[in-house]
Write a protein that holds these residues in place. Structure first.
Motif, PDB file in Angstrom:
ATOM      1  N   GLY A 177     -27.143  35.226  -0.183  1.00  0.00           N
ATOM      2  CA  GLY A 177     -27.255  36.287  -1.177  1.00  0.00           C
ATOM      3  C   GLY A 177     -28.296  35.945  -2.231  1.00  0.00           C
ATOM      4  N   PRO A 178     -27.872  35.646  -3.449  1.00  0.00           N
ATOM      5  CA  PRO A 178     -28.841  35.483  -4.543  1.00  0.00           C
ATOM      6  C   PRO A 178     -29.836  34.332  -4.344  1.00  0.00           C
ATOM      7  CG  PRO A 178     -26.600  34.912  -5.255  1.00  0.00           C
ATOM      8  CD  PRO A 178     -26.475  35.568  -3.912  1.00  0.00           C
ATOM      9  N   LEU A 179     -29.477  33.308  -3.560  1.00  0.00           N
ATOM     10  CA  LEU A 179     -30.438  32.214  -3.346  1.00  0.00           C
ATOM     11  C   LEU A 179     -31.434  32.543  -2.229  1.00  0.00           C
ATOM     12  CD1 LEU A 179     -28.128  29.069  -3.759  1.00  0.00           C
ATOM     13  CD2 LEU A 179     -29.863  29.912  -5.362  1.00  0.00           C
ATOM     14  N   ARG A 180     -31.161  33.605  -1.465  1.00  0.00           N
ATOM     15  CA  ARG A 180     -32.093  34.128  -0.446  1.00  0.00           C
ATOM     16  C   ARG A 180     -32.549  33.064   0.550  1.00  0.00           C
ATOM     17  NH1 ARG A 180     -35.633  36.228  -4.971  1.00  0.00           N
ATOM     18  NH2 ARG A 180     -37.293  36.498  -3.435  1.00  0.00           N
ATOM     19  N   GLY A 181     -31.569  32.229   0.975  1.00  0.00           N
ATOM     20  CA  GLY A 181     -31.886  31.190   1.943  1.00  0.00           C
ATOM     21  C   GLY A 181     -31.420  31.555   3.342  1.00  0.00           C
ATOM     22  N   VAL A 182     -31.761  30.692   4.309  1.00  0.00           N
ATOM     23  CA  VAL A 182     -31.309  30.828   5.696  1.00  0.00           C
ATOM     24  C   VAL A 182     -30.370  29.662   5.952  1.00  0.00           C
ATOM     25  CG1 VAL A 182     -32.046  30.783   8.101  1.00  0.00           C
ATOM     26  CG2 VAL A 182     -33.464  31.934   6.375  1.00  0.00           C
ATOM     27  N   ALA A 183     -29.143  29.938   6.445  1.00  0.00           N
ATOM     28  CA  ALA A 183     -28.142  28.876   6.581  1.00  0.00           C
ATOM     29  C   ALA A 183     -27.911  28.493   8.037  1.00  0.00           C
ATOM     30  CB  ALA A 183     -26.826  29.333   5.950  1.00  0.00           C
ATOM     31  N   ARG A 184     -27.720  27.199   8.263  1.00  0.00           N
ATOM     32  CA  ARG A 184     -27.350  26.655   9.573  1.00  0.00           C
ATOM     33  C   ARG A 184     -26.083  25.847   9.358  1.00  0.00           C
ATOM     34  NH1 ARG A 184     -31.853  26.328  13.164  1.00  0.00           N
ATOM     35  NH2 ARG A 184     -33.701  27.309  12.248  1.00  0.00           N
ATOM     36  N   VAL A 185     -24.998  26.228  10.043  1.00  0.00           N
ATOM     37  CA  VAL A 185     -23.709  25.568   9.844  1.00  0.00           C
ATOM     38  C   VAL A 185     -23.538  24.450  10.862  1.00  0.00           C
ATOM     39  CG1 VAL A 185     -21.212  25.886   9.744  1.00  0.00           C
ATOM     40  CG2 VAL A 185     -22.744  27.727   8.968  1.00  0.00           C
TER      41      VAL A 185
END
Lengths: 349, 349
Positions: A177-185
């Motif tokens: 959301g607000p940090l506008r990153g791409v996440a890898r779990v």
């Protein structure tokens, strides 16, 4: 690359403890996005700088906690983390007694297993979700922090058997959301092994290139002849060696394993060059062909990845998430009880 | 950096044998500077391309030689060099019989001792001055050649006891004149050891970073997390591994020595990380401090180097030149019988 991520869970208040390059950039990015931020740093001058930059600061980590942020981001130096966790653990019972939701703890450290271990020691592991943004590390301090450092950046988010689905969703909502990153779990160990290869060992080899040149008889000539391969190969070793050392020592197990592999490969290459064993020399230079192909493919753009949805209520959801994460999947959407991942095609053997 | 170099010796006609990236760029740069160029390449299509780009081409190396260029630049692949030298050696007696000045031979190869050895085998060593421009190697072929690749670039120029002062001056006049380069005069072995450290070993370590990642269980994740240190550290290993291999194998002795040093240092670091020997870990990361200081100083601009003039008639002039070259001196001016060098201040210990 997947960008527009839906995340129905709102994150309205975020705490930040430690206002260095990354903590400061988290705070600035969230303030710019209109999120209510409450932050602290042990250094008064840093707090004053942050305040002037529009970040609401308070005097201690405990004061951040009592404001009940949805997520509390721990961003102190690794060595300072146990003390911060102890401070939070001492304050937490008062919040529990008062009732109401408790903050999820996350962090931004470049190694994950030691941070989870510290959270466990403080009795806070069940509230902790690991996080690590792959962002620049050459500058440091709040003065170097920016609100455009983190948007677009890849984050590793780490889970363990103790991780609650709701806490994971909240951290993903913050990142996507607000940090506008791409996440890898992924799992901590998978993350730590991967960053050893793509960050810590590259820093070590860059340092070693400088070390070899330092010891050379014609050092001034060598530096005068230095070509692009040397400039690129040593860039990350030219800055603060203490910071590089701390990063490497913090992930010693994974780094040592990779270094042993590297010295075995390099000695074999030296043997092959000495013995005129052309086939073995060729094998060294060709061993990376699958990664060359994968990098070329990535540069050409994703070949329309398929998506897969993991329902967080079902048994084995964590195992499924981290297995897809290790295979390169990124979080595409989060729902109230499910995570949809973009899964890349299998890479070449 | 020293640029405006006076060079009273004129170079009016230059031969170029081999029109790949570097040979082609030499030819284009000289044509653009108004020098009379006569060039060849074994490939007819390449000759046609060069002709269309304004480079006068002839059918063979022997035909280039009989045009009596002041300097003849050998720029074929290393493997093709002995045949080219044999062709020139077979033609030379006719030129000698006809009288008049004979061309100086030079080259552009990335290793120098093997080229001089090939010139010796062909009986041409006394006409040969080594040269190596530190220019890009990621593209290849005449199509990639440009007239702005070489200007401003650093050249190593190598001499031996057989080198005639007049031949050296003519090659320096070519490099510092129409090619607009900066020259450093050294011995072959000094050059080859230096480029092992600043070019060939960086290529090997970049390749090894790719190799380690190729073998990683979570390769897709690792590449997904790859940060700037990995991208910079592997850039030169992503292109043609055959070219990198040829470069490394061509300088095997110097590369092997540096690789043995590297594996010793890296194993010692791994031991120190395993054993918790913080002092030894610190020593690894601090060993490069003198080079870090030298690089920072170079980035800040030369601290007004002193100049030194070597008179070419005096005994020991070659030894004096290469000793200053190894200490980082660059050619500032050439006269009819002297070379003036800009000598940097001693670098930190």
């Amino acid at each position: 690359m997947v960008t527009g991520v839906e995340a129905p869970l709102a994150v309205t208040r975020v705490g930040v403890v430690g206002l260095g390059l990354i903590g400061g950039s988290v705070a600035r990015t969230l303030v710019a996005a209109g999120v209510d931020v409450v932050a602290t740093d042990p250094d008064g001058a840093t707090r004053a700088q942050a305040w002037d930059a529009g970040v609401r600061t308070v005097g201690s980590a405990a004061e951040v906690l009592v404001e009940r942020p949805d997520v509390l981001v721990l961003a102190p130096p690794l060595a300072a983390l146990p003390a911060v966790l102890a401070e939070l653990a001492a304050e937490l019972p008062r919040l529990v007694a008062d009732g109401g939701p408790l903050p999820v703890l996350t962090d931004v450290g470049s190694v994950k297993a030691p941070v989870r271990a510290a959270a466990r020691v403080a009795g806070l592991e069940d509230r902790y979700v690991g996080a690590h943004p792959m962002a620049g590390t050459e500058e440091s301090g709040f003065a170097a922090s920016r609100d455009d450092l983190l948007p677009g950046c890849t984050w590793a988010v780490t889970v363990a058997p103790t991780t609650a689905a709701g806490d994971l969703l909240r951290v993903l909502a913050l990142i996507a959301g607000p940090l506008r990153g791409v996440a890898r779990v992924v799992e901590d160990a998978t993350h730590d092994a991967a960053v050893a290869l793509v960050s810590h060992v590259p820093h070590v080899l860059a340092t070693e290139l400088l070390n070899l040149t330092t010891a050379a008889p014609a050092r001034a000539l060598a530096l005068g002849l230095a070509a692009g391969s040397f400039r690129d190969g040593t860039r990350v070793a030219r800055t603060d060696p203490r910071r590089t050392q701390a990063m490497v020592a913090g992930n010693a197990d994974a780094v040592v394993g990779a270094l042993r592999d590297a010295t075995r490969h390099l000695d074999a290459l030296a043997d092959a060059l000495e013995g005129g064993d052309d086939a073995a020399v060729t094998a060294f230079f060709d061993a990376a062909d699958p990664v060359r192909a994968a990098l070329a493919e990535a540069a050409a753009g994703d070949a329309s990845p398929r998506t897969e949805t993991v329902a967080l209520g079902e048994p084995g959801w964590r195992e499924r998430l981290v297995s897809l994460g290790a295979a390169g999947a990124v979080v595409a959407r989060t729902g109230r009880d499910a995570i949809t991942l973009a899964v890349p095609p299998p890479s070449p053997k």
